[in-house]
Design an enzyme around this catalytic site. Structure first.
Site, PDB file in Angstrom:
ATOM      1  N   GLY A 122       0.333  -9.534   1.767  1.00  0.00           N
ATOM      2  CA  GLY A 122       0.706  -8.505   0.803  1.00  0.00           C
ATOM      3  C   GLY A 122      -0.451  -7.881   0.055  1.00  0.00           C
ATOM      4  N   ARG A 179      10.794   8.089   4.447  1.00  0.00           N
ATOM      5  CA  ARG A 179      10.149   8.314   5.743  1.00  0.00           C
ATOM      6  C   ARG A 179      11.202   8.562   6.818  1.00  0.00           C
ATOM      7  NH1 ARG A 179       5.234   4.773   5.015  1.00  0.00           N
ATOM      8  NH2 ARG A 179       5.342   4.019   2.876  1.00  0.00           N
ATOM      9  N   ASP A 248       7.318   5.546  10.699  1.00  0.00           N
ATOM     10  CA  ASP A 248       7.285   4.974   9.356  1.00  0.00           C
ATOM     11  C   ASP A 248       6.120   5.529   8.542  1.00  0.00           C
ATOM     12  OD1 ASP A 248       6.085   3.164  11.467  1.00  0.00           O
ATOM     13  OD2 ASP A 248       5.130   2.320   9.695  1.00  0.00           O
ATOM     14  N   ASP A 258      -0.365   7.533   4.313  1.00  0.00           N
ATOM     15  CA  ASP A 258      -0.977   6.388   5.001  1.00  0.00           C
ATOM     16  C   ASP A 258      -2.264   6.764   5.722  1.00  0.00           C
ATOM     17  OD1 ASP A 258       0.670   4.299   4.176  1.00  0.00           O
ATOM     18  OD2 ASP A 258       2.199   4.854   5.615  1.00  0.00           O
TER      19      ASP A 258
END
Length: 488
Positions: A122, A179, A248, A258
């Site tokens: 994470g 998304r 995604d 991203d």
């Protein structure tokens, strides 16, 4: 410090997300903060409360109005469908509404494990988070729709990858984090009730005009189509390669999202791939249109049941949307490329003129950005000093003569042509070797001076600023970057 979060996504059913707080870090330290963006968002943040800013944007301090969420979604990754992905290292702190009434998500990236981490830690490392900060803000300066970067905080904790690296958390701002993969998640579960809720929410948030149309879901898809075609055309205008156009990583808002293995073209190689994980060139520069179309069709298929109750009718509507996507893209691409060479209203013959130029550029490995700046110089306008050494390849001068005749035929002034070209062709792009240099300097020496210089330069990449002339130089053979990496 006070942020009045609003949390409309948190009002959706519980299967849309998991409520989870960020995992605290040992020693948060504020490295970068985007004060102009904070002002645009209407955030009540004072410059003297730096430690509190670090605490909030590391996740150590959760403000009272925040409702932290990790969002669930699925996605096609390199063509293969993964039925559940989700925010494995990100937490949505909440939404803010600025003084103009625009709504934005504020999300922490690298904030610890969630229920979607799939065995990951994470966390995020400093290098990739710094890359996203620099490049996303450069994209904003280039006039391209993008998520923005509000803050970068180091955590004081190591992150274990191939080596031990410094940890960091990026605060990302987006019109939303919905998304294509969000729709795919519910479609894979055949949860049509949730799909309709999601579609209605997306319409209310991003395309409210669609509510008044005969078929709101068709109008919504038209909106997404328009946003996506405009975005990809803008990428190609500046030579940007996203590198990982999975569903995604495709925001329905039409924002670039991203910044993993992204890169910019130096020399024009249309099938160029930088991403180390794109072994088969699926997301090459010249394939971004076809992949954008593929992603859009996947989105359209999730909403087939809302487009029509008849299977054949919805299939025909999706086919029509596909046709419109192709038509819109080629129309926008021709107009964009024509503007790059000073043609205001392109006709069919201009397509060949543009292709001839691209062929010359490809055959001679010409620098994508500098070639178009050289053309501005060739209109008679004195341009940037670094163009003096531009080597004119065989056949280029002949093309220039044909091009100049076409410019004259428009009946517009020289100054108007130069202004059009200058607005489309940046002087500076975030060249890969400069980004890597700034990242290495930060990671190895804890020195962010190079990163700050890039951020300053890219805030106005169309300006002729001698202070940043070195940043426009293409890489030497020793400086060249051959691969970029995701950093997950």
């Amino acid at each position: 410090m006070q942020i009045n979060f609003d949390n409309t996504y948190g009002n959706l059913p519980k299967n849309f997300y998991t409520q989870i707080k960020p995992t605290p870090v040992v020693n948060p330290h504020l490295i970068l903060f985007n004060w102009p963006l904070a002002c645009d968002l209407g955030l009540n943040v004072e410059r003297e409360e730096l430690q509190k800013i670090a605490d909030v944007f590391s996740g150590n301090l959760v403000l009272e109005s925040s409702n932290p969420l990790a969002l669930v979604y699925a996605g096609h990754q390199f063509g293969y469908f993964v039925p559940q992905l989700g925010d494995g290292r990100a937490v949505l702190l909440g939404e803010v509404v600025n003084t103009s009434g625009a709504r934005y998500d504020i999300q922490l990236k690298g904030s610890g494990k969630t229920s979607y981490s799939r065995g990951g830690d994470g966390r995020a490392t400093l290098g990739p988070m710094l890359r996203e900060y620099i490049v996303s803000e450069a994209m904003h300066g280039l006039g391209i729709k993008t998520t923005r970067s509000l803050a970068l905080v180091t955590t004081g904790e190591p992150v274990f990858r191939d080596t031990i690296l410094p940890g960091a958390i990026l605060t990302r701002v987006a019109s939303s984090h919905i998304r294509v993969g969000t729709f795919e998640y519910f479609a894979a579960q055949k949860d049509f009730e949730s799909l309709k809720i999601l579609a209605d929410y997306a319409i209310n948030r991003h395309a409210p005009h669609a509510k008044d149309s005969k078929n709101p879901y068709f109008s919504f898809l038209e909106f997404v189509l328009d946003m996506q075609t405009s975005l990809i055309v803008d990428w190609m205008r500046v030579g940007f390669i996203h590198g990982v156009m999975n569903t995604d990583n495709t925001a329905i808002s039409g924002e670039t999202i991203d910044y993993g293995p992204c890169a910019f073209l130096d020399e024009y190689v249309p099938d160029k791939v930088f991403s180390a994980i794109d072994s088969y060139g699926r997301y090459a520069f010249n394939k971004q249109f076809s992949i954008g179309l593929w992603n859009f069709i996947k989105l359209s298929e999730t909403l087939a049941f809302l487009l029509s109750t008849e299977l054949k009718a919805s299939a025909a509507i999706i086919k029509e949307l596909e046709r419109l996507f192709i038509e819109k893209f080629h129309e926008k691409y021709l107009e964009m490329m024509a503007h790059k060479i000073g043609i205001f209203i392109p006709d069919e013959k201009d397509g060949q003129l543009i292709q001839d130029l691209l062929n010359i550029m490809e055959e001679n490995y010409l620098d994508y950005t500098l070639t178009f700046r050289h053309l501005i110089q060739n209109t008679g306008q004195s341009s940037w000093a670094l163009l003096k050494d531009f080597a004119v390849p065989r056949g280029f001068q002949q093309w220039i003569e044909v091009w100049k005749v076409r410019l004259v035929s428009q009946g517009v002034t020289h100054d108007e042509v130069v202004a059009l070209m200058a607005a489309q062709n940046p002087i500076l792009i975030p060249r890969n070797h400069r980004i890597e240099e700034a990242i290495d300097f930060a990671v190895e020496h804890n020195d962010f001076s190079k990163a700050n210089r890039l951020i300053k330069a890219f805030s106005d990449p169309y300006k002729n600023n001698e202070e940043f002339i070195d940043l426009g130089q293409p890489p030497t053979s020793q400086q060249r970057v051959y691969q970029t990496f995701c950093g997950t």
